[in-house]
Design a protein around this motif. Structure first.
Motif, PDB file in Angstrom:
ATOM      1  N   GLN A 113       2.260  11.466  -1.785  1.00 30.12           N
ATOM      2  CA  GLN A 113       1.650  12.795  -1.861  1.00 30.12           C
ATOM      3  C   GLN A 113       0.487  12.780  -2.844  1.00 30.12           C
ATOM      4  O   GLN A 113       0.551  12.099  -3.877  1.00 30.12           O
ATOM      5  CB  GLN A 113       2.685  13.821  -2.338  1.00 30.12           C
ATOM      6  CG  GLN A 113       3.840  14.033  -1.395  1.00 30.12           C
ATOM      7  CD  GLN A 113       3.422  14.814  -0.162  1.00 30.12           C
ATOM      8  OE1 GLN A 113       2.748  15.825  -0.250  1.00 30.12           O
ATOM      9  NE2 GLN A 113       3.831  14.327   0.996  1.00 30.12           N
ATOM     10  N   LEU A 114      -0.542  13.548  -2.547  1.00 25.78           N
ATOM     11  CA  LEU A 114      -1.587  13.790  -3.527  1.00 25.78           C
ATOM     12  C   LEU A 114      -0.969  14.579  -4.680  1.00 25.78           C
ATOM     13  O   LEU A 114       0.137  15.121  -4.549  1.00 25.78           O
ATOM     14  CB  LEU A 114      -2.729  14.600  -2.904  1.00 25.78           C
ATOM     15  CG  LEU A 114      -3.546  13.912  -1.812  1.00 25.78           C
ATOM     16  CD1 LEU A 114      -4.531  14.901  -1.199  1.00 25.78           C
ATOM     17  CD2 LEU A 114      -4.283  12.696  -2.351  1.00 25.78           C
ATOM     18  N   ALA A 115      -1.668  14.695  -5.776  1.00 22.87           N
ATOM     19  CA  ALA A 115      -1.156  15.456  -6.915  1.00 22.87           C
ATOM     20  C   ALA A 115      -0.978  16.929  -6.543  1.00 22.87           C
ATOM     21  O   ALA A 115      -0.123  17.616  -7.095  1.00 22.87           O
ATOM     22  CB  ALA A 115      -2.093  15.312  -8.112  1.00 22.87           C
ATOM     23  N   TYR A 116      -1.776  17.397  -5.592  1.00 28.67           N
ATOM     24  CA  TYR A 116      -1.679  18.760  -5.057  1.00 28.67           C
ATOM     25  C   TYR A 116      -2.380  18.760  -3.702  1.00 28.67           C
ATOM     26  O   TYR A 116      -3.206  17.895  -3.418  1.00 28.67           O
ATOM     27  CB  TYR A 116      -2.289  19.806  -6.002  1.00 28.67           C
ATOM     28  CG  TYR A 116      -3.623  19.395  -6.594  1.00 28.67           C
ATOM     29  CD1 TYR A 116      -4.820  19.620  -5.903  1.00 28.67           C
ATOM     30  CD2 TYR A 116      -3.686  18.766  -7.837  1.00 28.67           C
ATOM     31  CE1 TYR A 116      -6.035  19.235  -6.438  1.00 28.67           C
ATOM     32  CE2 TYR A 116      -4.904  18.380  -8.376  1.00 28.67           C
ATOM     33  CZ  TYR A 116      -6.070  18.610  -7.672  1.00 28.67           C
ATOM     34  OH  TYR A 116      -7.269  18.226  -8.203  1.00 28.67           O
ATOM     35  N   THR A 120      -2.039   1.047  -6.091  1.00 27.99           N
ATOM     36  CA  THR A 120      -1.105   1.048  -7.213  1.00 27.99           C
ATOM     37  C   THR A 120       0.075   1.989  -7.004  1.00 27.99           C
ATOM     38  O   THR A 120       1.175   1.706  -7.479  1.00 27.99           O
ATOM     39  CB  THR A 120      -1.813   1.470  -8.520  1.00 27.99           C
ATOM     40  OG1 THR A 120      -2.186   2.845  -8.437  1.00 27.99           O
ATOM     41  CG2 THR A 120      -3.020   0.593  -8.811  1.00 27.99           C
ATOM     42  N   GLY A 121      -0.169   3.128  -6.360  1.00 24.08           N
ATOM     43  CA  GLY A 121       0.878   4.137  -6.202  1.00 24.08           C
ATOM     44  C   GLY A 121       1.228   4.846  -7.492  1.00 24.08           C
ATOM     45  O   GLY A 121       2.165   5.647  -7.539  1.00 24.08           O
ATOM     46  N   ALA A 122       0.479   4.587  -8.541  1.00 28.68           N
ATOM     47  CA  ALA A 122       0.757   5.175  -9.856  1.00 28.68           C
ATOM     48  C   ALA A 122       0.362   6.649  -9.884  1.00 28.68           C
ATOM     49  O   ALA A 122      -0.688   7.033  -9.366  1.00 28.68           O
ATOM     50  CB  ALA A 122       0.001   4.416 -10.941  1.00 28.68           C
ATOM     51  N   GLN A 125      -3.413  11.209  -9.432  1.00 22.84           N
ATOM     52  CA  GLN A 125      -3.984  12.407 -10.052  1.00 22.84           C
ATOM     53  C   GLN A 125      -5.504  12.302 -10.121  1.00 22.84           C
ATOM     54  O   GLN A 125      -6.219  13.236  -9.748  1.00 22.84           O
ATOM     55  CB  GLN A 125      -3.405  12.615 -11.458  1.00 22.84           C
ATOM     56  CG  GLN A 125      -3.923  13.854 -12.161  1.00 22.84           C
ATOM     57  CD  GLN A 125      -3.393  15.137 -11.552  1.00 22.84           C
ATOM     58  OE1 GLN A 125      -2.183  15.283 -11.408  1.00 22.84           O
ATOM     59  NE2 GLN A 125      -4.269  16.048 -11.180  1.00 22.84           N
ATOM     60  N   ARG A 126      -6.015  11.154 -10.588  1.00 24.81           N
ATOM     61  CA  ARG A 126      -7.465  10.959 -10.688  1.00 24.81           C
ATOM     62  C   ARG A 126      -8.128  11.035  -9.316  1.00 24.81           C
ATOM     63  O   ARG A 126      -9.177  11.658  -9.156  1.00 24.81           O
ATOM     64  CB  ARG A 126      -7.782   9.620 -11.361  1.00 24.81           C
ATOM     65  CG  ARG A 126      -7.708   9.666 -12.869  1.00 24.81           C
ATOM     66  CD  ARG A 126      -8.281   8.416 -13.512  1.00 24.81           C
ATOM     67  NE  ARG A 126      -7.443   7.245 -13.309  1.00 24.81           N
ATOM     68  CZ  ARG A 126      -6.380   6.928 -14.034  1.00 24.81           C
ATOM     69  NH1 ARG A 126      -6.028   7.710 -15.029  1.00 24.81           N
ATOM     70  NH2 ARG A 126      -5.686   5.850 -13.785  1.00 24.81           N
ATOM     71  N   MET A 141       0.840  -1.180   0.000  1.00 23.23           N
ATOM     72  CA  MET A 141       0.000   0.000   0.000  1.00 23.23           C
ATOM     73  C   MET A 141       0.887   1.247   0.000  1.00 23.23           C
ATOM     74  O   MET A 141       1.959   1.252   0.573  1.00 23.23           O
ATOM     75  CB  MET A 141      -0.918   0.001   1.216  1.00 23.23           C
ATOM     76  CG  MET A 141      -1.887  -1.187   1.275  1.00 23.23           C
ATOM     77  SD  MET A 141      -3.037  -1.260  -0.094  1.00 23.23           S
ATOM     78  CE  MET A 141      -4.394  -0.369   0.582  1.00 23.23           C
ATOM     79  N   HIS A 142       0.394   2.288  -0.621  1.00 26.56           N
ATOM     80  CA  HIS A 142       1.174   3.508  -0.827  1.00 26.56           C
ATOM     81  C   HIS A 142       0.523   4.721  -0.159  1.00 26.56           C
ATOM     82  O   HIS A 142       0.476   5.810  -0.746  1.00 26.56           O
ATOM     83  CB  HIS A 142       1.332   3.775  -2.332  1.00 26.56           C
ATOM     84  CG  HIS A 142       2.011   2.673  -3.062  1.00 26.56           C
ATOM     85  ND1 HIS A 142       3.375   2.575  -3.133  1.00 26.56           N
ATOM     86  CD2 HIS A 142       1.512   1.607  -3.732  1.00 26.56           C
ATOM     87  CE1 HIS A 142       3.693   1.502  -3.840  1.00 26.56           C
ATOM     88  NE2 HIS A 142       2.578   0.892  -4.197  1.00 26.56           N
TER      89      HIS A 142
END
Length: 92
Positions: free
Chosen positions: A6-9, A58-60, A65-66, A1-2
């Motif tokens: 950080q969030l995208a922002y 996923t940590g992708a 971003q989504r 788990m990730h």
């Protein structure tokens, strides 16, 4: 788990019950602890929660971003990205 990613922002609601969110874990805690239970059943919160869990798995970057975008959309739909109007003395 990730969860530490950080969030995208950063999302900082200006009103409402939710905390500032910088990581997936912050967002998880905000949904789990801050969001009133009756609101969690709304479609926009369910969608944000599902994407958040998927991003943590996923940590992708694209998934993060989504999830971040959907979380912001949910906060905005509650009106929490703007300050609540202040009451004026003598008006209520």
């Amino acid at each position: 788990m990730h969860w530490t990613k950080q969030l995208a922002y950063t999302i900082t609601p200006k009103s409402g019950p939710m905390r500032r969110m910088e990581t997936l874990l912050d967002a998880n805690r905000a949904l789990s602890n801050d969001l009133p239970r009756e609101l969690f059943k709304r479609d926009h919160w369910l969608a944000a929660g599902k994407l958040l869990v998927h991003a943590s798995e996923t940590g992708a970057g694209a998934d993060i971003q989504r999830a971040t975008d959907e979380l912001l959309k949910a906060v905005e739909s509650e009106g929490w990205m703007s300050r609540a109007p202040r009451r004026r003395a003598g008006n209520g």
